[in-house]
Write an enzyme that holds these catalytic residues in place. Structure first.
Site, mmCIF file in Angstrom:
data_model
loop_
_atom_site.group_PDB
_atom_site.id
_atom_site.type_symbol
_atom_site.label_atom_id
_atom_site.label_comp_id
_atom_site.label_asym_id
_atom_site.label_seq_id
_atom_site.Cartn_x
_atom_site.Cartn_y
_atom_site.Cartn_z
ATOM 1 N N LYS A 15 0.785 -1.174 0.006
ATOM 2 C CA LYS A 15 -0.047 0.060 0.073
ATOM 3 C C LYS A 15 0.812 1.330 -0.003
ATOM 4 O O LYS A 15 0.638 2.204 -0.572
ATOM 5 C CB LYS A 15 -1.018 -0.201 1.198
ATOM 6 C CG LYS A 15 -1.640 1.246 1.633
ATOM 7 C CD LYS A 15 -2.760 0.781 2.696
ATOM 8 C CE LYS A 15 -2.153 0.694 4.119
ATOM 9 N NZ LYS A 15 -2.126 2.207 4.635
ATOM 10 N N GLY A 91 -4.043 7.946 5.381
ATOM 11 C CA GLY A 91 -3.158 9.170 6.080
ATOM 12 C C GLY A 91 -1.906 9.413 4.989
ATOM 13 O O GLY A 91 -1.539 10.600 4.895
ATOM 14 N N ARG A 119 -6.595 12.579 12.552
ATOM 15 C CA ARG A 119 -5.320 12.399 12.629
ATOM 16 C C ARG A 119 -4.325 13.790 12.693
ATOM 17 O O ARG A 119 -4.810 14.802 11.899
ATOM 18 C CB ARG A 119 -4.572 11.392 11.756
ATOM 19 C CG ARG A 119 -5.590 10.149 11.918
ATOM 20 C CD ARG A 119 -5.018 9.010 11.147
ATOM 21 N NE ARG A 119 -3.664 8.656 10.935
ATOM 22 C CZ ARG A 119 -3.221 7.774 10.260
ATOM 23 N NH1 ARG A 119 -3.653 7.278 9.405
ATOM 24 N NH2 ARG A 119 -1.852 7.803 10.638
ATOM 25 N N ASP A 320 3.780 -0.798 11.772
ATOM 26 C CA ASP A 320 2.545 -1.292 11.785
ATOM 27 C C ASP A 320 2.042 -2.589 12.281
ATOM 28 O O ASP A 320 0.895 -3.339 11.870
ATOM 29 C CB ASP A 320 2.254 -1.171 9.936
ATOM 30 C CG ASP A 320 1.936 0.405 9.533
ATOM 31 O OD1 ASP A 320 1.797 1.442 10.233
ATOM 32 O OD2 ASP A 320 2.317 0.747 8.397
HETATM 33 C C1 S3P Z 1 3.414 5.056 6.222
HETATM 34 C C2 S3P Z 1 4.100 5.472 7.009
HETATM 35 C C3 S3P Z 1 3.947 4.997 8.590
HETATM 36 C C4 S3P Z 1 2.893 3.907 8.383
HETATM 37 C C5 S3P Z 1 1.866 3.976 7.498
HETATM 38 C C6 S3P Z 1 2.428 4.165 6.050
HETATM 39 C C7 S3P Z 1 3.863 5.592 4.829
HETATM 40 O O1 S3P Z 1 3.453 6.256 9.151
HETATM 41 O O2 S3P Z 1 2.474 3.850 9.880
HETATM 42 O O3 S3P Z 1 0.999 2.926 7.638
HETATM 43 O O4 S3P Z 1 3.298 5.091 3.805
HETATM 44 O O5 S3P Z 1 4.615 6.376 4.618
HETATM 45 P P1 S3P Z 1 4.066 7.338 9.844
HETATM 46 O O6 S3P Z 1 4.862 8.124 8.826
HETATM 47 O O7 S3P Z 1 2.935 8.570 10.149
HETATM 48 O O8 S3P Z 1 4.982 6.759 10.962
#
Ligand code: S3P
Length: 705
Positions: A15, A91, A119, A320
Site C-alpha cells: 500500500k 493518512g 489524525r 504497523d
Molecule cells: C506510512 C508510514 C507510516 C505507517 C503508515 C504508512 C507511509 O506512518 O504507519 O501505515 O506510507 O509512509 P508514519 O509516517 O506516520 O509513521
C-alpha cells in the site's frame, strides 16, 4: 523440506509503495506503468483524488493483474479541482498529496473520513508553511479538512521530532515539485520507499546518519521526473498477519508467502519474531520497483511462543506490526513489554488503547503505558467480541487470533480490513481450512492475485537452507564494541559471540596458582586441547565450559585475568586453537561476532563488518564512566586518553592479531553519537546485508548512485 511443502499464499501489493507510485507517477513527465497495484480502499482513494486533479489513470477498475497507467502531468501540471478531495481513511494519501500540492499553483481542500479527520496534520503543515505554502485548517486546528495553496517555495532543513515516512515524503515531494533541494532529519530511520522511487526517477539522493539523526537530502531534483515502470511487491505489513497466523497455529504445516517486499526499513518484525521463537526464512531474490522482494517461509515455533521486550529504535521499522505483535503476545509464555510506540496513538485509531481494551475483553491481562503496552500471555481459552475502531489492522490482528486454536473471537467490523487487504477474511478462512484438513496446496485471495513481481522471481530456483548472517564488530579500545554487539544481537535475535570472554577463559585455564602465565608464548596445541573448551548457547547468550565445568562470569572478569589476557591473546597458537570454536558459533538466523580479527581472520566472509572508532578523549570518558566514576575531570580524561593512545599504538603494531580494519569494513565514528543511534545504524546495515542488498551508505553520508 522443499518450499512446496505446506501452504503457499500471496498477499496484495504494498500500500505504501503504491500510493507513492500513484502520486509520483502523476508528477512525472510521461506515462508510468504500475503492475500488481493493490485495489484496496487507501490506494483507490489516492487514485481518485489524483483524477480529481485532472490526472488520467487507466486500469483502476480492473483486477490487480491489470497494470495501472498514469499520464504524468509534470511536477506542476495538475488542474484546479472543482470540489474538495476526499482521501477517506488514507493518512499516506492525505499527507503525501498535501506535500505534492504545496508546489502546485492551486488551492485545494483535502478532507477524510472520521478516523482520518482526527489524525495530526500540523506535523506536515508546519514544514510546508515554512517552505512558503499556505496551509489552512478549515474546521479545527491541526486536523482535516484543510486547504493547501501552493506556489513558489523555498528550500528548508527539517528537524523532525518523530520518525515519520509520511512527513519526510510530504516535504520531499514539495521540494521535488518545486525543483529545489531539501534536507529532512529524523530521530530514527523511517521507511525509504519515496527515496528509492525518487532516485529511480532521476533525483540525486543523499542519506546517512549525521550528528545523531538520520538525514535524507534530495540533493539534485531533476527538471523532469522520469516515468515509472515497476511492479509492486507484496505488502510486508499484510504478510505479517499470516506470519503470525502460522506462529499461532502451533504444530501445523509451514506457510510460504511469495513475492513479499522485504525492504529493511519495513521488516523489523522479523527479528522480534525470532526472539519470540518463530523462525522466518527469507529467500530474497530479485527486486520489484527498486525494492527487494522474496519469499517468506514460516513454521510454527517448536517450543512455543515466548514473550519479548520491544522498544527503542526497533518500533519504527515495525510501526504497523504492533497490533499483530500484541495478539501474538496474548499467546506467548510470560510478559511482553512494548515501549517507544507513542506514535500508535495517532494511527487509524489510538492503537494502544484499542489493543488494551480488546485484549482485556477476551480475557488477556493488558496494561496500557503512555508509549506502549504490557501484555501477559495466556494459554486459557480466549473469547469475546472486539471492536475495530474503524482500524483495519485492529480488525486483522484479532481476526488472526480468532482463527487460532482455543479462541472464539468475534470482530465487530471485519470489512474494515479492505483498506489495505481486500480478500483478507477469505484468505484467512481458506488457509485455516487447509491447515485443519492438513492439505497441501496454495491459496490466494482472488483480489490479491498477482503475477510474479519479476520474470526473475517467476523462474528463480529456491534455496531452502536457512542462511546465517554474520556481523563482525571490531574497533579501537573503548569504542564500545561489546555493549554495542550485545545490543545489536538482541535486536536481531542473533547469537552474540564475545570472543574476549573465550580468551579470558583460556587465560584462566593456563594460569598457574600464583596468577602468572609463565611461558604462555610456548603453549602447545596439546596443552590447549587439554582445556577442553566448549561454548554452549542459552538462547542468544554464550556460556563457556572448561574441562566439562561452567566457567563463572565473575572468574572471567577477575582482576588477575584482566592483567594477563592481552598477553595470552597475542599468542598465535592460542588464536589458531580458538578459530574453529568461534566459527562453530554461526547458526541461523545470525551471529554478531565481536573482537579483534573477526572480520579479517575468523569470519573473512562476514556479511557485514563494522569498525567502531571514537575520538580518544571520548573513549577515555566512556571508559571512566564504565568504571562507575561520575563526572570525570578534564585531566583524568586526558590521562586515560594518553593511556588509550599507547594501547592503540601497541594494538596496531603487535605482530599477532594487530588492530586491523578489514578493507570492506564500515567505519562508524561514534563520537557524539547516542548509543541507540549507533545500534540502530548497525541493525539497519545488518538487515540490509541479510537481505543481500548492498547497503546504501557507509557512515556519515554517501551518494546513493
Ligand atoms: C506510512 C508510514 C507510516 C505507517 C503508515 C504508512 C507511509 O506512518 O504507519 O501505515 O506510507 O509512509 P508514519 O509516517 O506516520 O509513521
Amino acid at each position: 523440506m522443499g518450499v512446496t511443502d505446506g501452504l503457499t499464499i500471496r498477499v496484495p501489493g504494498d500500500k505504501s509503495i503504491t500510493q507513492r507510485a500513484l502520486i509520483l507517477g502523476a508528477m512525472a513527465g510521461g506515462e508510468s506503468r504500475i503492475g500488481a497495484a493493490p485495489r484496496g480502499a487507501d490506494p483507490l482513494a489516492t487514485a481518485l483524488a489524483l483524477r480529481g486533479l485532472g490526472v488520467r489513470i487507466e486500469g483502476l477498475d480492473g483486477p490487480a493483474t491489470t497494470p495501472l497507467r498514469i499520464a504524468g502531468a509534470g511536477p506542476r501540471g495538475w488542474r484546479q479541482p472543482r470540489s474538495p478531495l476526499d482521501l477517506r481513511n488514507s493518512g499516506t494519501g492525505a499527507r503525501l498529496l498535501a506535500g505534492a500540492l504545496a508546489a502546485q499553483p492551486l488551492s485545494v481542500v483535502l478532507r477524510g473520513d472520521e478516523s482520518l479527520s482526527r489524525r495530526p496534520m500540523q506535523r506536515i503543515a508546519e514544514p510546508l508553511r515554512r517552505m512558503g505554502a499556505t496551509v489552512e485548517f478549515l474546521e479545527r486546528s491541526g486536523v482535516l479538512p484543510m486547504r493547501v495553496a501552493g506556489g513558489a517555495l523555498r528550500s528548508i532543513r527539517h528537524d523532525g521530532s518523530v520518525a515519520s515516512a509520511q512527513v519526510k515524503s510530504a516535504i520531499m515531494l514539495a521540494a521535488v515539485g518545486a525543483g529545489m533541494p531539501v534536507e529532512v532529519r529524523e530521530p530514527r530511520r523511517s521507511r525509504d520507499h519515496s527515496e528509492r522511487m525518487l532516485e529511480a526517477m532521476g533525483a540525486r539522493m543523499r542519506e546517512g546518519w549525521r550528528d545523531g539523526a538520520w538525514s535524507v537530502r534530495v540533493a539534485g531534483p531533476p527538471a523532469r521526473l522520469a516515468p515509472l515502470d515497476m511492479d509492486v511487491p507484496g505488502d510486508f505489513s499484510s504478510a505479517a498477519f499470516f506470519l503470525a497466523w502460522a506462529a499461532l497455529a502451533a504444530g501445523t504445516q509451514p506457510l510460504t508467502i511469495r513475492g513479499v517486499g522485504v525492504n529493511p526499513t519495513r521488516t523489523g518484525f522479523l527479528p522480534v519474531l525470532a526472539r519470540m521463537g518463530v523462525g522466518v526464512e527469507a529467500v530474497v531474490g530479485g527486486a520489484a520497483g527498486g525494492e527487494p522482494a522474496g519469499d517468506l517461509r514460516v513454521g510454527a515455533p517448536g517450543s512455543g511462543l515466548r514473550g519479548v521486550e520491544v522498544g527503542g529504535g526497533e518500533v519504527t521499522a515495525m510501526i504497523d506490526e504492533i497490533p499483530v505483535l500484541a495478539v501474538l503476545a496474548a499467546r506467548a509464555a510470560g510478559e511482553t513489554r512494548i515501549t517507544g510506540a507513542a506514535e500508535l496513538r495517532v494511527k487509524e485509531s489510538d492503537r494502544l488503547a484499542a489493543l488494551a481494551v480488546n485484549l482485556r475483553r477476551i480475557g488477556v491481562r493488558a496494561e496500557e503505558l503512555p508509549d506502549g503496552l504490557v501484555i501477559e500471555g495466556s494459554r486459557r481459552p480466549l473469547a469475546g467480541r472486539v471492536e475495530c475502531f474503524h482500524d483495519h489492522r485492529i480488525a486483522m490482528a484479532f481476526g488472526v487470533l480468532g482463527a487460532s486454536p482455543g479462541c472464539d473471537i468475534t470482530v465487530d467490523d471485519p470489512g474494515v480490513a479492505d483498506v489495505s487487504f481486500p480478500g483478507f477474511r477469505r484468505l484467512l478462512a481458506r488457509v485455516s481450512d487447509r491447515a485443519r484438513a492438513g492439505a497441501r496446496g496454495s491459496a490466494t485471495a482472488s483480489e490479491a492475485a498477482r503475477p510474479p513481481a519479476t520474470a526473475k522471481e517467476a523462474g528463480r530456483p529456491h534455496a531452502t537452507a536457512r542462511r546465517c548472517t554474520i556481523v563482525a564488530i571490531d574497533g579501537s579500545a573503548g569504542a564500545g564494541k561489546s555493549t554495542t554487539a550485545a545490543a545489536v544481537a538482541a535486536r536481531l535475535g542473533y547469537r552474540h559471540l564475545d570472543s574476549g570472554a573465550i580468551y579470558r577463559a583460556v587465560t584462566l585455564g593456563l594460569m598457574d596458582p600464583e596468577g602468572g602465565c609463565a611461558d604462555v608464548e610456548h603453549v602447545t596445541p596439546r596443552e590447549l586441547a587439554a582445556l577442553a573448551l566448549e561454548v554452549r548457547w542459552a538462547g542468544a547468550g554464550m556460556e563457556i565450559l572448561m574441562r566439562g565445568a561452567l566457567v563463572p562470569e565473575g572468574e572471567l572478569r577477575a582482576e588477575r585475568v584482566n592483567a594477563m589476557v592481552s598477553r595470552v591473546s597475542a599468542v598465535a597458537a592460542v588464536r589458531d586453537h580458538l578459530l574453529e570454536l568461534q566459527r562453530a558459533a554461526a547458526r541461523p538466523p545470525g551471529l554478531v561476532a565481536e573482537g579483534r580479527d573477526m572480520g579479517t581472520v575468523v569470519f573473512p566472509d562476514a556479511d557485514l563488518k563494522i569498525f567502531l572508532d571514537a575520538d580518544p578523549r571520548e573513549r577515555a570518558r566512556r571508559r571512566i564512566l564504565q568504571r562507575g566514576q561520575r563526572d570525570p575531570k578534564p585531566e583524568e580524561i586526558e590521562a586515560e586518553a594518553a593511556r588509550l593512545g599507547v594501547r592503540d599504538r601497541t594494538d596496531s603494531s603487535r605482530p599477532v592479531a594487530p588492530l586491523l580494519m578489514a578493507a570492506d569494513a564500515h567505519v562508524i565514528d561514534t563520537t557524539g553519537m547516542q548509543p541507540q543511534t549507533q545500534i540502530d545504524a548497525i541493525v539497519d546495515l545488518a538487515i540490509a546485508s541479510a537481505d543481500r542488498r548492498q547497503p546504501i551508505h557507509r557512515t556519515g553520508e554517501s551518494d546513493r548512485r
